[in-house]
Scaffold this active site. Structure first.
Site, short mmCIF file in Angstrom:
data_model
loop_
_atom_site.label_atom_id
_atom_site.label_comp_id
_atom_site.label_asym_id
_atom_site.label_seq_id
_atom_site.Cartn_x
_atom_site.Cartn_y
_atom_site.Cartn_z
N GLU A 170 4.38 -9.74 1.28
CA GLU A 170 3.26 -8.21 1.20
C GLU A 170 1.98 -8.85 1.36
OE1 GLU A 170 0.56 -6.47 -0.65
OE2 GLU A 170 0.57 -7.75 -0.69
N ASP A 208 2.17 -3.82 -9.37
CA ASP A 208 1.36 -4.28 -8.81
C ASP A 208 -0.05 -4.68 -8.90
OD1 ASP A 208 0.13 -6.11 -6.42
OD2 ASP A 208 -0.02 -5.44 -4.88
#
Ligand SMILES: [Zn+2]
Length: 335
Positions: A170, A208
């Site tokens: 990511e 997240d």
């Protein structure tokens, strides 16, 4: 004696706890599975407490741990490993599926950590969210198997399918650009668009920057997922009532107009309904060495686990929850 317990529980449930069917499950599992103490030894949390740069030893160790964890479960989770190379790095997405592939809920987090600053752990980014995904997977697994005979079966409602996704890559290696970031999610979304998997994805939920000590707010970022966001808001209210908490992560005010570039993006741009669970503003430890396990907060992590378990149950039972599931609590007490 058991009968007295039974009556007491019945009275207790009718009196106040009907809205939180799995409270006894959380109370008996969270302390063991998701503990943070001085040695950060919680079984699902501690294995992520290392640098996890794509292709590195730490990354491979985490992959092994996650794979073993799913192997240890009751259900036969289907495993999909997506290995690919880009920009001179090796990446591996890990996807675990259960139930129907015709219609499924996707829950995701990224397990890689940033290359810089050297030694960056990423406690909230996203070690803790990954551990939360594992806790949710155990919950789903237990609800579907062991508890099936003791819970009200209507709680499983419209159980369709679920995909638990651990993205690699990511983080950007240098500076965040469209080609240096989101390696794993870009790869998965493109692949699944081609083979039709994406059409069957009902909702994509991304966790997240969660589990830290700072108090946070998570706005609703998309109109399409507003109903799901409202569920979270309601669940948090119930949580705060039962657990005597007062912080408000979710907001009743209208959606925020901000969109944050993250692993939901390749799915959002392909028309998937996405629920992006990331705080805004970001916690101050974001992308600094202070984002480590010493700055995680056990209570917040537990809260997120509970909220997301309840969210999943509600997802399967949009019209039915809360129910009156006396059975599981009685089971807990008599066993
Ligand atoms: Zn990050």
């Amino acid at each position: 004696m058991l009968f007295v317990w039974f009556l007491l529980q019945l009275w207790f449930l009718q009196g106040c706890v009907c809205e939180f069917p799995f409270k006894s499950y959380y109370d008996s599992t969270l302390a063991d599975l998701m503990s943070i103490n001085e040695t950060y030894s919680g079984p699902l949390l501690s294995p992520f407490n290392k640098t996890r740069v794509p292709g590195s030893k730490g990354s491979k160790e985490v992959q092994e741990f996650v794979l073993d964890e799913f192997k240890s479960m009751n259900q036969n989770w289907a495993v999909e490993l997506q290995n690919f190379e880009e920009n001179g790095y090796e990446f591996t997405n890990m996807i675990f599926s259960l139930g129907s592939n015709d219609s499924y809920l996707a829950l995701a987090a990224h397990y890689d950590s940033k290359l810089e600053p050297d030694g960056f752990i990423g406690g909230i980014d996203s070690a803790a969210p990954c551990a939360m995904l594992l806790y949710l997977s155990h919950f789903i697994d237990d609800v579907i198997t062991e508890d099936l005979s003791v819970i009200d079966p209507t709680l499983l409602g419209q159980f369709t399918g679920v995909k638990i996704i651990f993205f690699d890559g990511e983080e950007a290696f240098k500076e965040w650009t469209s080609t240096d970031s989101l390696y794993g999610s870009r790869h998965a979304a493109a692949k699944w668009e081609k083979d039709g998997t994406l059409d069957k994805m009902d909702l994509f939920v991304l966790l997240d920057l969660l589990g830290g000590k700072e108090s946070i707010t998570v706005p609703n970022y998309t109109k399409a997922a507003r109903a799901f966001y409202k569920n979270l808001l309601q669940i948090e209210r119930t949580y705060n009532k039962f657990y005597g908490a007062s912080d408000k992560i979710f907001q009743s005010s209208v959606s925020n107009n901000i969109r944050i570039s993250d692993d939901q993006e390749p799915f959002f741009t392909r028309g998937v309904k996405t629920l992006h669970l990331i705080p805004f503003p970001f916690p101050s430890s974001w992308h600094t060495l202070a984002d480590d396990y010493a700055h995680l907060d056990e209570k917040h992590i537990h809260k997120w686990c509970i909220i997301m378990c309840e969210f999943i149950i509600k997802y399967w039972n949009p019209d039915k929850v809360p129910l009156h599931p006396f059975k599981p609590v009685i089971q807990e007490i008599t066993s």
